[in-house]
Design an enzyme around this catalytic site. Structure first.
Site, PDB file in Angstrom:
ATOM      1  N   HIS A 186       0.850  -1.195   0.000  1.00 23.96           N
ATOM      2  CA  HIS A 186       0.000   0.000   0.000  1.00 23.96           C
ATOM      3  C   HIS A 186       0.882   1.239   0.000  1.00 23.96           C
ATOM      4  CE1 HIS A 186       1.249  -0.439   4.169  1.00 23.96           C
ATOM      5  NE2 HIS A 186       1.017   0.861   4.323  1.00 23.96           N
ATOM      6  N   ARG A 222       8.290  -8.831  15.083  1.00 24.64           N
ATOM      7  CA  ARG A 222       8.645  -7.454  14.718  1.00 24.64           C
ATOM      8  C   ARG A 222       7.675  -6.497  15.400  1.00 24.64           C
ATOM      9  NH1 ARG A 222      10.727  -4.120  10.445  1.00 24.64           N
ATOM     10  NH2 ARG A 222       9.270  -2.477   9.874  1.00 24.64           N
ATOM     11  N   HIS A 237       4.825   0.097  -0.126  1.00 26.16           N
ATOM     12  CA  HIS A 237       5.604  -0.710   0.812  1.00 26.16           C
ATOM     13  C   HIS A 237       4.731  -1.797   1.410  1.00 26.16           C
ATOM     14  CE1 HIS A 237       3.856   2.721   2.989  1.00 26.16           C
ATOM     15  NE2 HIS A 237       3.847   1.959   4.079  1.00 26.16           N
ATOM     16  N   ASP A 271       0.892   5.107   1.960  1.00 27.12           N
ATOM     17  CA  ASP A 271       0.235   5.772   3.086  1.00 27.12           C
ATOM     18  C   ASP A 271      -0.448   7.037   2.561  1.00 27.12           C
ATOM     19  OD1 ASP A 271       1.292   3.802   4.665  1.00 27.12           O
ATOM     20  OD2 ASP A 271       2.933   5.020   5.473  1.00 27.12           O
TER      21      ASP A 271
END
Ligand SMILES: C=C1C[C@]23C[C@@]1(O)CC[C@H]2[C@@]12CC[C@H](O)[C@@](C)(C(=O)O1)[C@H]2[C@@H]3C(=O)O
Ligand SMILES: O=C(O)CCC(=O)C(=O)O
Ligand SMILES: [Fe+2]
Length: 456
Positions: free
Chosen positions: A325, A393, A383, A327
């Site tokens: 996507h 993570r 990204h 941002d």
């Protein structure tokens, strides 16, 4: 949506209540119902929760109930779980010894108030049923020359603009935010994520603010991630964000507030360097939008647990933690622990490269709003995050956004200096955000606001 009367009836599921689409699955359901003492309530709870794994001392089978999250608007947290459910604990996929996958589609007939559960083939594999996509198990290309900018360097403004033109992305070092402040928030949010699923879901479902798990947004996107989404402006803070901050120990709240203050400064400093680097006289042309007391910025903390055996079962590819996507905001300032997973798409639009993590630095990504204001000079970067097999993570991202009423359009100074026509229609951030939040993650949202004639 689930009929609440049906949902709350703690009775065994009648055999004629569900149908299978191909004649294979009935027995599996019967087994599950009998062996695991699953009652209607519990099944409904799973379905409305969307995705749940469970185990317990007397439970010999483990089920994943998977559905398309967008089909259910009933918030799971409104359901009061029965004692049987409480005795089952949420478990990591890697603890699971035996997996049974069911794909459950619930069809509700509003007229007759009946619900039909259709099960897919018993033989179906994880790959067929698991809605969290995986990436082909191809060798990962690590971006060797990750553009790195020392924010205190005299050339920082030029390096930032060059990196944003080439990648829409760079790593910011020497940013003056103490590491302790970052790790403090990391530790406080980890404490939150370590709570039981039931406890965490008291802060959900995300509206969009609050706690969410697996479902991203409201349009059916699913990832191997749980998260907290908070808006940052105390004046426009959502009831869900407020509840989260007040329900949780003071230390959590202080960690969030302290971090937001610091990361907002980094965001504004970068935006001012960008304006300078672009040759714009008004240095605060972008940063004033984030500094504005009505700024619609938000903070997201994503927790990607190691995907362990699920990854192996899914055919060896990496599970998608957060699908591709861009941002929607102006810029995003990301900090993560030292677990890899972040990938960016290069300007060719097809090559994905991994960004080696660095827990001491910030990673800056150009958002759609900045693309519009620079008339496409700086492009937002696609990204995504892939999960790691062995390591969890944790990332925290500050999305610097304008006030809802702010009009977004290419800056006249940019159009004049480059002698360009505007590529975009004028719109408010509210309009863009509304459109963005109605779209799927991977959708090219800016296409809705392009001037058709200029784009051709
Ligand atoms: C699928 C979605 C999640 C998202 C809203 C959207 O409909 C499309 C944009 C998504 C995104 C990506 C960046 C941020 O993480 C986010 C908070 C945002 O502003 O836009 C998310 C939205 C979300 O998670 O609700
Ligand atoms: O979690 C990450 O590292 C990035 C997630 C992301 O891109 C987002 O939340 O918008
Ligand atoms: Fe993102």
């Amino acid at each position: 949506m689930f009929n609440p009367d049906v949902r709350l009836r703690p009775e065994p599921i009648p055999t004629d209540f569900y149908q299978n689409s191909n004649g294979h699955s009935l027995k599996l359901v019967q087994d599950l119902v009998e062996n695991l003492n699953i009652n209607m309530f519990l099944l409904s709870y799973w379905v409305s929760t969307g995705f749940l794994s469970f185990h317990g001392p007397t439970v010999s089978q483990i089920a994943f109930l998977v559905h398309n999250a967008s089909s259910f608007s009933q918030p799971s947290s409104t359901i009061n779980p029965n004692p049987l459910f409480q005795s089952l604990s949420h478990t990591r996929a890697s603890d699971i010894t035996l997996l049974v996958f069911l794909f459950v589609i619930v069809i509700e007939n509003k007229e007759t108030s009946t619900t039909m559960v259709v099960l897919s083939s018993q033989q179906a594999t994880l790959n067929d049923l698991f809605p969290i996509n995986t990436c082909k198990p191809t060798p990962t290309t690590v971006l060797k020359g990750v553009p790195e900018v020392d924010l205190s360097h005299p050339d920082a403004k030029t390096l930032i603009v060059n990196a944003c033109i080439e990648f829409g992305f760079f790593k910011a070092v020497n940013h003056h935010v103490p590491l302790e402040l970052m790790t403090n928030l990391e530790n406080e949010t980890l404490k939150f994520f370590k709570q039981t699923q039931l406890e965490k879901e008291k802060a959900g479902p995300p509206d969009p603010f609050g706690y969410g798990s697996k479902s991203i947004g409201t349009n059916g996107d699913i990832g191997w991630v749980e998260y907290l989404l908070l808006n940052t402006n105390p004046d426009v803070i959502s009831p869900k964000s407020l509840h989260l901050l007040h329900q949780n120990p003071n230390k959590f709240r202080c960690a969030v507030e302290e971090y937001i203050l610091a990361v907002k400064e980094v965001c504004c400093e970068v935006l001012e360097l960008m304006a300078d680097g672009l040759g714009i006289e008004e240095r605060n042309v972008f940063s004033r939008l984030v500094r504005d007391e009505r700024s619609d910025s938000c903070l997201r903390v994503n927790h990607y647990t190691a995907c362990g055996e699920v990854e192996a079962l899914s055919g060896g590819g990496n599970l998608i933690g957060f699908g591709e996507h861009t941002d929607p905001q102006i810029i995003s300032v990301l900090r993560s622990n030292n677990t890899s997973g972040l990938q960016i798409c290069l300007r060719d639009g097809v090559s994905w490269v991994s960004i080696p993590p660095d827990h001491t630095s910030f990673f800056i990504t150009v958002g759609d709003s900045l693309q519009v204001m620079t008339n496409g000079g700086l492009k937002s970067v696609k990204h995504r995050v892939l999960t790691d097999t062995n390591m969890s993570r944790l990332s925290m991202i500050y999305f610097g956004g304008p006030p809802l009423n702010e009009k977004l359009a290419p800056l006249p100074s940019i159009l004049m200096s480059k002698k360009e026509q505007s590529l975009y229609k004028e719109f408010t951030w509210r309009e863009y955000k509304n459109a963005a939040y109605k779209s799927r993650l991977a959708y090219n949202r800016l296409s809705l606001f392009e001037k058709k004639s200029a784009a051709q």
